[in-house]
Design a protein around this motif. Structure first.
Motif, PDB file in Angstrom:
ATOM      1  N   ALA A 202      -2.576  12.378   0.113  1.00 18.78           N
ATOM      2  CA  ALA A 202      -3.231  11.404  -0.760  1.00 18.78           C
ATOM      3  C   ALA A 202      -4.009  10.416   0.097  1.00 18.78           C
ATOM      4  O   ALA A 202      -3.744  10.260   1.291  1.00 18.78           O
ATOM      5  CB  ALA A 202      -2.218  10.667  -1.635  1.00 18.78           C
ATOM      6  N   SER A 203      -4.962   9.757  -0.536  1.00 20.27           N
ATOM      7  CA  SER A 203      -5.709   8.726   0.168  1.00 20.27           C
ATOM      8  C   SER A 203      -5.992   7.571  -0.781  1.00 20.27           C
ATOM      9  O   SER A 203      -5.981   7.739  -2.003  1.00 20.27           O
ATOM     10  CB  SER A 203      -7.031   9.279   0.721  1.00 20.27           C
ATOM     11  N   SER A 204      -6.224   6.401  -0.208  1.00 21.45           N
ATOM     12  CA  SER A 204      -6.608   5.241  -1.012  1.00 21.45           C
ATOM     13  C   SER A 204      -7.599   4.400  -0.236  1.00 21.45           C
ATOM     14  O   SER A 204      -7.602   4.405   0.994  1.00 21.45           O
ATOM     15  CB  SER A 204      -5.393   4.409  -1.423  1.00 21.45           C
TER      16      SER A 204
ATOM     17  N   HIS B 251     -11.938   6.664   2.614  1.00 22.11           N
ATOM     18  CA  HIS B 251     -10.724   5.876   2.427  1.00 22.11           C
ATOM     19  C   HIS B 251     -10.073   5.538   3.759  1.00 22.11           C
ATOM     20  O   HIS B 251     -10.049   6.359   4.678  1.00 22.11           O
ATOM     21  CB  HIS B 251      -9.726   6.633   1.559  1.00 22.11           C
TER      22      HIS B 251
ATOM     23  N   GLU C 228      -5.021   2.736  -6.822  1.00 23.14           N
ATOM     24  CA  GLU C 228      -4.858   4.162  -7.053  1.00 23.14           C
ATOM     25  C   GLU C 228      -4.833   4.935  -5.743  1.00 23.14           C
ATOM     26  O   GLU C 228      -5.589   4.653  -4.828  1.00 23.14           O
ATOM     27  CB  GLU C 228      -5.993   4.692  -7.912  1.00 23.14           C
ATOM     28  N   GLN C 229      -3.936   5.907  -5.694  1.00 21.92           N
ATOM     29  CA  GLN C 229      -3.988   6.906  -4.645  1.00 21.92           C
ATOM     30  C   GLN C 229      -4.561   8.181  -5.250  1.00 21.92           C
ATOM     31  O   GLN C 229      -4.226   8.554  -6.371  1.00 21.92           O
ATOM     32  CB  GLN C 229      -2.594   7.182  -4.067  1.00 21.92           C
TER      33      GLN C 229
ATOM     34  N   LEU D  68      -3.343  -1.319  -2.293  1.00 22.73           N
ATOM     35  CA  LEU D  68      -3.294  -0.968  -3.704  1.00 22.73           C
ATOM     36  C   LEU D  68      -3.732  -2.096  -4.611  1.00 22.73           C
ATOM     37  O   LEU D  68      -4.190  -1.866  -5.705  1.00 22.73           O
ATOM     38  CB  LEU D  68      -1.907  -0.485  -4.106  1.00 22.73           C
TER      39      LEU D  68
ATOM     40  N   TYR E 138       2.352   8.126   6.991  1.00 25.15           N
ATOM     41  CA  TYR E 138       1.123   7.594   6.452  1.00 25.15           C
ATOM     42  C   TYR E 138       0.275   7.002   7.569  1.00 25.15           C
ATOM     43  O   TYR E 138       0.745   6.831   8.708  1.00 25.15           O
ATOM     44  CB  TYR E 138       1.396   6.553   5.361  1.00 25.15           C
TER      45      TYR E 138
ATOM     46  N   TYR F 145      -1.896   9.568   3.294  1.00 28.10           N
ATOM     47  CA  TYR F 145      -0.455   9.736   3.149  1.00 28.10           C
ATOM     48  C   TYR F 145      -0.102  11.223   3.073  1.00 28.10           C
ATOM     49  O   TYR F 145      -0.879  12.015   2.541  1.00 28.10           O
ATOM     50  CB  TYR F 145       0.028   9.085   1.840  1.00 28.10           C
TER      51      TYR F 145
ATOM     52  N   TYR G 133       0.817  -1.200   0.000  1.00 30.62           N
ATOM     53  CA  TYR G 133       0.000   0.000   0.000  1.00 30.62           C
ATOM     54  C   TYR G 133       0.857   1.259   0.000  1.00 30.62           C
ATOM     55  O   TYR G 133       0.356   2.345   0.139  1.00 30.62           O
ATOM     56  CB  TYR G 133      -0.953   0.018   1.200  1.00 30.62           C
ATOM     57  N   LYS G 134       2.158   1.110  -0.142  1.00 30.31           N
ATOM     58  CA  LYS G 134       3.035   2.276  -0.211  1.00 30.31           C
ATOM     59  C   LYS G 134       3.619   2.397  -1.607  1.00 30.31           C
ATOM     60  O   LYS G 134       4.102   1.434  -2.177  1.00 30.31           O
ATOM     61  CB  LYS G 134       4.165   2.144   0.810  1.00 30.31           C
TER      62      LYS G 134
ATOM     63  N   TYR H  81      -6.705   4.534   4.001  1.00 28.45           N
ATOM     64  CA  TYR H  81      -5.298   4.878   3.974  1.00 28.45           C
ATOM     65  C   TYR H  81      -5.109   6.341   3.583  1.00 28.45           C
ATOM     66  O   TYR H  81      -5.729   6.819   2.630  1.00 28.45           O
ATOM     67  CB  TYR H  81      -4.552   4.002   2.957  1.00 28.45           C
TER      68      TYR H  81
END
Lengths: 116, 115
Positions: free
Chosen positions: B92-94, B29, B103-104, B98, B48, B33, A102-103, B31
């Motif tokens: 940014a967020s997701s 979301h 996508e972020q 991934l 993050y 960052y 996820y990074k 996640y």
């Protein structure tokens, strides 16, 4: 850990010419690959991504990229560029397992300038 | 949907001053960052968060702190600003890992100058 190398910091081209922006990566695990575009004074937006399956991926605005595992590359191409494609392009990689998926790790960017 | 928003858009600080950058997302979301972008350096991950109440260090965390008290907000703090922190900051967020979202989503950025 992953790393990304964008081989050209600047690419000037004329309008309607083809363009290739080069990206190589290194990773000890299998990867996901992305291209992002940043227009002047804006944030980044996703152009295309490779997660699995076909190695040729198509994105927005007529761009495509090909994943080449043996050469650890993910080059971005467009057959005919427009003035509006002038932007900075970033290649990014993510590991696809464990704690790394996820990074994103970004390359340093390639500034594409399309001249009339 | 507004997507990812950042406040403020521009800020000038003197060395030693403190400030907080706010990031908000309305996409639910998990996640989020914080990155900094410097010329010729690409984007580098500062901190993050993988969910409300959790944060972790990224590639360049020194001089920054973060908090995620609410799922939709992610705050970046500079306790004592230094000229080396002059940069453009992106949030940014997701949705999830991934592999699922691919996508972020990025905010428009905050341009910070420390004199």
């Amino acid at each position: 850990a992953q790393s990304v190398t964008q081989l050209d910091s600047q690419v000037p081209v004329f309008e309607e010419a083809p363009v290739e922006l080069r990206c190589n990566y290194s990773s000890s695990v299998s990867v996901y690959l992305f291209w992002y575009v940043q227009y002047p004074n804006q944030g980044l937006q996703l152009l295309l991504k490779y997660l699995s399956g076909s190695t040729l991926v198509k994105g927005i605005n007529g761009f495509e990229a090909e994943f080449n595992k043996s050469q650890t590359s993910f080059h971005l191409r467009k057959p005919s560029v427009h003035i509006s494609d002038t932007a900075e392009y970033f290649c990014a990689v993510s590991g696809n397992s464990g704690g790394s998926n996820y990074k994103l790790t970004f390359g340093k960017g390639t500034l594409l300038t399309v001249n009339p | 949907n507004a997507g990812v928003t950042q406040t403020p858009k521009f800020r000038v600080l003197k060395t030693g001053q403190s400030m907080t950058l706010l990031c908000a997302q309305d996409m639910n979301h998990e996640y989020m960052y914080w990155y900094r972008q410097d010329p010729g350096m690409g984007l580098r991950l500062i901190h993050y968060s993988v969910g409300e109440g959790t944060t972790a260090k990224g590639e360049v965390p020194d001089g920054y702190n973060v908090s995620r008290l609410k799922k939709q907000n992610f705050l970046l703090g500079l306790e004592s600003a230094a000229p080396s922190q002059t940069s453009v900051y992106f949030c940014a967020s997701s949705y999830s890992r991934l592999a699922a979202s691919g996508e972020q989503y990025f905010g428009p950025g905050t341009r910070l100058t420390v004199t």
